[in-house]
Design an enzyme around this catalytic site. Structure first.
Site, PDB file in Angstrom:
ATOM      1  N   GLU A  48      48.025  37.694  13.434  1.00 49.72           N
ATOM      2  CA  GLU A  48      49.152  36.920  13.968  1.00 49.72           C
ATOM      3  C   GLU A  48      48.697  36.109  15.185  1.00 49.72           C
ATOM      4  O   GLU A  48      49.216  36.232  16.294  1.00 49.72           O
ATOM      5  CB  GLU A  48      50.330  37.831  14.332  1.00 49.72           C
ATOM      6  CG  GLU A  48      50.841  38.662  13.185  1.00 49.72           C
ATOM      7  CD  GLU A  48      51.458  37.843  12.051  1.00 49.72           C
ATOM      8  OE1 GLU A  48      51.631  36.624  12.227  1.00 49.72           O
ATOM      9  OE2 GLU A  48      51.748  38.406  10.985  1.00 49.72           O
TER      10      GLU A  48
ATOM     11  N   HIS B  86      50.261   5.612  20.549  1.00 49.50           N
ATOM     12  CA  HIS B  86      49.351   4.475  20.368  1.00 49.50           C
ATOM     13  C   HIS B  86      48.988   4.273  18.895  1.00 49.50           C
ATOM     14  O   HIS B  86      48.996   3.138  18.403  1.00 49.50           O
ATOM     15  CB  HIS B  86      48.103   4.677  21.215  1.00 49.50           C
ATOM     16  CG  HIS B  86      48.434   5.081  22.620  1.00 49.50           C
ATOM     17  ND1 HIS B  86      49.054   4.233  23.503  1.00 49.50           N
ATOM     18  CD2 HIS B  86      48.279   6.267  23.286  1.00 49.50           C
ATOM     19  CE1 HIS B  86      49.260   4.861  24.648  1.00 49.50           C
ATOM     20  NE2 HIS B  86      48.794   6.091  24.549  1.00 49.50           N
TER      21      HIS B  86
ATOM     22  N   ASP C 191      52.049   3.082  16.990  1.00 47.70           N
ATOM     23  CA  ASP C 191      52.220   1.634  17.127  1.00 47.70           C
ATOM     24  C   ASP C 191      51.231   0.877  16.244  1.00 47.70           C
ATOM     25  O   ASP C 191      51.585  -0.127  15.611  1.00 47.70           O
ATOM     26  CB  ASP C 191      52.045   1.214  18.585  1.00 47.70           C
ATOM     27  CG  ASP C 191      53.266   1.538  19.441  1.00 47.70           C
ATOM     28  OD1 ASP C 191      54.331   1.846  18.865  1.00 47.70           O
ATOM     29  OD2 ASP C 191      53.141   1.515  20.682  1.00 47.70           O
TER      30      ASP C 191
ATOM     31  N   ASP D  80      46.451  -1.269  18.265  1.00 52.53           N
ATOM     32  CA  ASP D  80      47.222  -1.254  19.510  1.00 52.53           C
ATOM     33  C   ASP D  80      46.210  -1.335  20.644  1.00 52.53           C
ATOM     34  O   ASP D  80      45.402  -0.427  20.825  1.00 52.53           O
ATOM     35  CB  ASP D  80      48.055   0.018  19.610  1.00 52.53           C
ATOM     36  CG  ASP D  80      48.935   0.039  20.845  1.00 52.53           C
ATOM     37  OD1 ASP D  80      49.566  -0.992  21.131  1.00 52.53           O
ATOM     38  OD2 ASP D  80      48.996   1.084  21.528  1.00 52.53           O
TER      39      ASP D  80
END
Length: 412
Positions: free
Chosen positions: A136, A394, A397, A261
């Site tokens: 876990e 970024h 975009d 971008d």
């Protein structure tokens, strides 16, 4: 060594992991998956086999909280030695909680991370600790806690095999899910689910429950039974899926879109290559570049190195017309995005409306991280604020710019 065939206790999906250990290909294994995938069963079997194979080493098994050990992971290891037909060779005790291999005196010791004093004072009668299992994984506090525990337990000796097993939390921003995106030397990330497990091991009731949940709540089924981190909550993109994109896939992609971008520092330059399957409304993101403090000449050279040619149309942020002009002077077919009022909202909603956004996290780790961690802002009372945050987006975009010819054609 055992009285049981491995095929009787190892699901087929774990045979490649076992073989990789046998030939020494990896020494760290992160095993994630859904309910019924038998990953914990596999680890308990493998730990016992490795203990017997290496008579000079001992093993430690850990969970976050000690009081959960006896009825969970300790019981799992007792099951494993029984299924292997080796129960008479092992001596399980609960105080202290350990399992001793009678022929050699090797020990499998169980600890909770909530008692660090015991962990730091672990003593073995001979040899060293060479096997470590975190059960876990997501319940631990994070990578720093894991590193501290590793340093406390794995000391000395040429053999050090480590296993981390868990069911991925629903939210992709959980540290354990993000940990699986790291390309760490010597580490194998393995994903499994119940569909690779023999039916007779699970029983018809298990399968009926899985199929019923799939029929009424696909997202819950994918998370619980397939082990996908597909939670939405405040996530903007609930349609993002991790998917390997092979070279064979890329060869048949017939419409490629490239987006940029602009950035330098602290915001990065971001580039993405995409394929849009219009018939199925599926988007594939399979190539990226992220660069800091890199001028236009350097980023252009990077794209050319990645295979971008003068025939590949690049749609870039039009806020920097000089950068667009620089790219064109370098021989790249670059033009500025049209943008305009409402373009951000429309393009984001269009991306959200797609059936699937498939991202290859190995090829595009930064893109995958952005899309899966991008969330709506909230008020101090926890209420979601409308609108899209302009931060850590970024590559999002770059993808919006790349696909501008598509989403403008399809609705504006």
């Amino acid at each position: 060594m055992t009285t049981t065939k491995l095929s009787d206790v190892l699901a087929p999906s774990f045979r490649p992991v076992h073989d990789a250990i046998r030939v020494g290909q990896y020494n760290q294994f992160v095993l994630k998956g859904g309910r019924g995938s038998t990953k914990s069963s596999y680890v308990s079997v493998e730990m016992i086999l490795q203990l017997i194979r290496h008579p000079e080493i001992h093993a430690v098994v850990m969970r976050k909280v000690a009081n959960t050990m006896r009825t969970t992971v300790f019981a799992q290891y007792v099951w494993a030695i029984t299924e292997l037909g080796l129960y008479s060779r092992f001596k399980p005790t609960v105080s202290p909680m350990e399992i001793t291999y009678r022929p050699t005196g090797q020990k499998i010791m169980f600890f909770g991370a909530d008692d660090p004093g015991k962990i730091k004072s672990i003593k073995v009668p001979f040899g060293y600790i060479g096997l470590l299992h975190f059960e876990e994984l997501d319940q631990f506090a994070g990578e720093e806690e894991i590193r501290n525990l590793e340093q406390s337990v794995l000391r000395g000796g040429p053999i050090a095999l480590e296993f981390k097993s868990f069911n991925p939390p629903r939210t992709a921003i959980n540290w354990a899910n993000k940990y699986c995106l790291r390309d760490k030397p010597g580490q194998l990330i393995h994903h499994s689910d119940y569909r690779s497990v023999p039916v007779e091991w699970l029983g018809q009731r298990f399968l009926d429950d899985a199929h019923y949940l799939k029929s009424i709540d696909t997202a819950a089924y994918e998370h619980e039974y397939l082990g996908e981190a597909n939670g939405t909550g405040g996530m903007v993109f609930g349609n993002v899926h991790s998917r390997k994109v092979s070279e064979e896939d890329i060869i048949v992609f017939d419409r490629i879109y490239d987006g940029v971008d602009w950035g330098y520092f602290p915001d990065p330059f971001a580039y993405n290559r995409c394929y849009f399957d219009a018939a199925r409304r599926d988007l594939y993101l399979f190539r990226e570049a992220t660069m800091y403090k890199a001028g236009n000449r350097k980023t252009a050279d990077k794209l050319i190195e990645m295979g971008v040619t003068e025939n590949d149309r690049i749609t870039a942020d039009s806020a920097e017309p000089k950068s667009v002009a620089d790219y064109r002077s370098y021989g790249l077919y670059c033009h500025g995005a049209e943008k305009g009022p409402g373009s951000v909202e429309y393009s984001m909603k269009w991306l959200q409306s797609l059936a699937h956004i498939y991202i290859d996290p190995a090829r595009c780790p930064d893109t995958y991280r952005e899309f899966t961690e991008y969330e709506y802002e909230r008020t101090k009372d926890g209420e979601i604020v409308s609108g899209y945050p302009d931060a850590n987006n970024h590559h999002i975009d770059a993808v919006r710019y790349a696909l501008e010819p598509v989403w403008r054609r399809r609705g504006r």
